[in-house]
Design a protein around this motif. Structure first.
Motif, mmCIF file in Angstrom:
data_model
loop_
_atom_site.group_PDB
_atom_site.id
_atom_site.type_symbol
_atom_site.label_atom_id
_atom_site.label_comp_id
_atom_site.label_asym_id
_atom_site.label_seq_id
_atom_site.Cartn_x
_atom_site.Cartn_y
_atom_site.Cartn_z
ATOM 1 N N TYR A 1 0.842 -1.254 -0.058
ATOM 2 C CA TYR A 1 -0.062 0.003 -0.033
ATOM 3 C C TYR A 1 0.903 1.425 -0.237
ATOM 4 N N GLN A 2 1.968 1.087 0.534
ATOM 5 C CA GLN A 2 3.047 2.235 0.635
ATOM 6 C C GLN A 2 3.669 2.393 -0.749
ATOM 7 N N HIS A 3 3.943 1.453 -1.330
ATOM 8 C CA HIS A 3 4.389 1.395 -2.789
ATOM 9 C C HIS A 3 3.337 2.002 -3.840
ATOM 10 N N ALA A 4 2.221 1.624 -3.500
ATOM 11 C CA ALA A 4 1.171 2.294 -4.513
ATOM 12 C C ALA A 4 1.205 3.733 -4.387
ATOM 13 N N GLN A 5 1.084 4.303 -3.112
ATOM 14 C CA GLN A 5 0.993 5.381 -2.634
ATOM 15 C C GLN A 5 2.214 6.431 -3.391
ATOM 16 N N THR A 6 3.190 5.811 -3.946
ATOM 17 C CA THR A 6 4.309 6.577 -4.409
ATOM 18 C C THR A 6 3.795 7.276 -5.585
ATOM 19 N N ALA A 7 2.648 6.593 -6.406
ATOM 20 C CA ALA A 7 2.139 7.165 -7.590
ATOM 21 C C ALA A 7 1.651 8.764 -7.531
ATOM 22 N N LEU A 8 1.309 9.216 -6.248
ATOM 23 C CA LEU A 8 0.736 10.467 -5.974
ATOM 24 C C LEU A 8 1.870 11.471 -6.063
#
Length: 566
Positions: free
Chosen positions: A316-323
């Motif tokens: 979930y933190q990896h996906a958040q990097t898209a922001l």
């Protein structure tokens, strides 16, 4: 105060339980994690040993174990013995609901031996498995064959029996429905010891449709035949950041997988996997995946990310990097993608071990993760358990797709829990009305995501400490859940019963439909043998007398209503 502004709350005085919870990580690191790892390893060895056996040997053992179950049920004296339930300890269940029904006098039937994959039929594209087979075990067996269950729930420990009798979902559910929608046959031992095989078109079709969401209160599930699909070695995953208000985030989520022209069954327009995470009231990341071959994934310029390694950032933190870095695409090995949320238990791991997401912990101790949910429950005691019920939220809200924006706004106002998980699923219109069902007449005014045979729903996953709790403010968890349940009833939504429920019996049967369930319980002798689904799900301790008296009163009322002439 604007509609989205959360109410002001007074500060809450800390008590001893707050400090115990704050430093619970000490117990988790030195006790829970080592024991969890040992159990995982021993379970893995048991699975390998099972795989070494031929299907013929596994079937022979299965038949012998079924005979033991039948013999045990026939030993029960209804006038002396309690209601039937499994011998599994209350704390072993993965769900957060109190398994208080086992504190009353009961008649135990041991199903612990039912943990084998009985057959992988490539011609029929069916996996025949026992109820204690978990998702990690089945994906380990099927993925190397380029096969998979149509719906693979994310957490390794979730079992087939729990996902059938309760609830199960995954990013492919927008195509295939809930886990139970992918089952083609149930093998069930009824209250009188009769073994039956129920399918949608045989003489036990009513039982087939009644089993999902029944919490094992119609009979004892001993095997299931589940649909398989062909897959490829990698998942091509696209991360798309979205900024806007909650209604705009909800619309972007809908657009990520549901064509506005209504062509929902078009494989070219609809991805294989979908999920979204809403990180704040104004930010979210939409993820869509398509199966990809090994050759495609390894083409020059493509990025492969093996998220299953213990030292990797939590998903979930990896996906958040898209922001921060914008939209990007990567290829993830398929099995690692299936279980992407296992290591960090979505984001609950951050509360359990606040520093476990740091690079040094992941590198040194990440291989011990995750702690087993059952051990976390076994080591918490009543005071800690009650604290989590009041100061923590683990709920899933199944709502029609067009109401996702409203649900997000409600969660923000009443709970302020972030991140929020979004996962779509089809709610099929079945030949018979089951406990959960789509909105009447949805097919006459189809909205985005709907088809002629299914209404599109979404699981709004609310898992974490609410904002008021994190700020040290007063928060009434039980009242918040009651409000959530009322909102779901008003909006034709459903609450999976693995979670803590505050529903009264009347409200429970306003949310769910009782007609098929009650008639099947009566027809197959479950009344007086198995506890009813409401009393099994009900919060608080129960005595056998209370359950039987309340159930009988409810049944008399329900049957009177059912038997009334039109």
């Amino acid at each position: 105060m604007s509609d989205l502004e959360a109410p002001l709350r007074p500060k809450r005085k800390k008590i001893w339980v707050d400090y115990f919870v704050q430093f619970r990580w000490i117990l988790v690191i030195f006790v829970v994690l080592p024991i969890s790892f040992t159990i995982y390893f021993l379970t893995y060895l048991g699975d390998v040993r099972s795989e070494w056996k031929s299907y013929k040997t596994r079937q022979k053992e299965h038949d012998e174990n079924v005979k033991k179950v039948i013999k045990r049920l026939k030993q029960r004296d209804p006038s002396k013995d309690g209601l039937v339930c499994t011998a599994r300890k209350p704390w072993i269940a993965v769900g957060m609901r109190n398994v208080d029904y086992k504190r009353a006098r009961h008649f135990e039937v041991d199903l612990s031996a039912f943990r084998n994959i009985l057959d992988i039929d490539r011609e029929r594209m069916i996996a025949r498995v026992e109820p204690l087979v978990n998702m990690g075990q089945i994906s380990r067996a099927t993925v190397p064959m380029n096969l998979s269950l149509a719906v693979v729930a994310e957490l390794d420990d979730l079992t087939v029996g729990g996902l059938i009798n309760g609830y199960g979902i995954e990013g492919s559910s927008h195509k295939y429905g809930l886990f139970s929608d992918t089952v083609v046959a149930y093998e069930i031992v009824l209250a009188d010891g009769t073994l039956v095989r129920a399918t949608k078109d045989n003489e036990f079709s009513d039982l087939f449709y009644a089993v999902p969401w029944s919490q094992g209160t119609l009979g004892l599930l001993v095997a299931a035949e589940i649909r398989l699909i062909p897959i490829k070695e990698y998942m091509k995953l696209t991360y798309k950041p979205v900024v806007g208000n909650l209604q705009e985030l909800a619309q972007a989520y809908c657009d990520s997988f549901a064509p506005r022209d209504g062509d929902q069954d078009n494989e070219e327009k609809v991805p294989d996997f979908v999920e979204a995470m809403v990180y704040t009231p104004t930010e979210g990341v939409m993820m869509t995946g398509r199966y990809a071959s090994k050759e495609e994934a390894k083409k020059k310029g493509n990025k492969i990310n093996s998220v299953g390694w213990w030292f990797k950032p939590w998903f979930y933190q990896h996906a958040q990097t898209a922001l921060k870095k914008g939209e990007f695409v990567e290829f993830i090995p398929t099995r690692e993608y299936y279980h992407r949320h296992t290591r960090c238990l979505y984001w609950e791991g951050k509360l359990i071990l606040p520093f476990a997401d740091q690079w040094w912990f992941r590198f040194l101790f990440g291989w011990l993760m995750p702690p087993k949910v059952s051990l976390l429950k076994a080591t918490q005691g009543d005071a800690i358990r009650n604290y989590y019920h009041e100061m923590h939220v683990i709920q899933d809200m199944l709502v029609p797709l067009y109401k996702v924006g409203d649900a997000l706004e409600w969660v923000h106002r009443e709970m302020e829990v972030y991140p929020i998980w979004l996962c779509p699923h089809k709610m099929f219109k079945l030949p018979i009305k089951t406990m959960i069902y789509p909105e009447p007449g949805f097919e006459l005014h189809r909205r985005q995501g709907d088809t002629q045979t299914a209404q599109m729903y979404t699981d709004v996953g609310v898992y974490y400490a609410p904002g008021p709790v994190l700020r040290g403010e007063v928060f009434d968890g039980a009242e918040a859940v009651r409000k959530l349940e009322s909102w779901l009833i008003e909006n034709h939504g459903f609450q999976p019963q693995y979670a803590v429920s505050e529903l009264s019996e009347k409200s429970f049967w306003r949310m769910f439909d009782a007609s098929l369930y009650e008639s099947v319980r009566r027809k197959y002798g479950a009344v007086g043998t198995f506890m009813s689904v409401y009393y099994k799900s009900k919060k608080g301790r129960k005595t056998e007398k209370e359950v039987q008296e309340a159930e009988q009163a409810h049944l008399e009322t329900a049957y009177a209503e059912i038997d009334q002439p039109e």
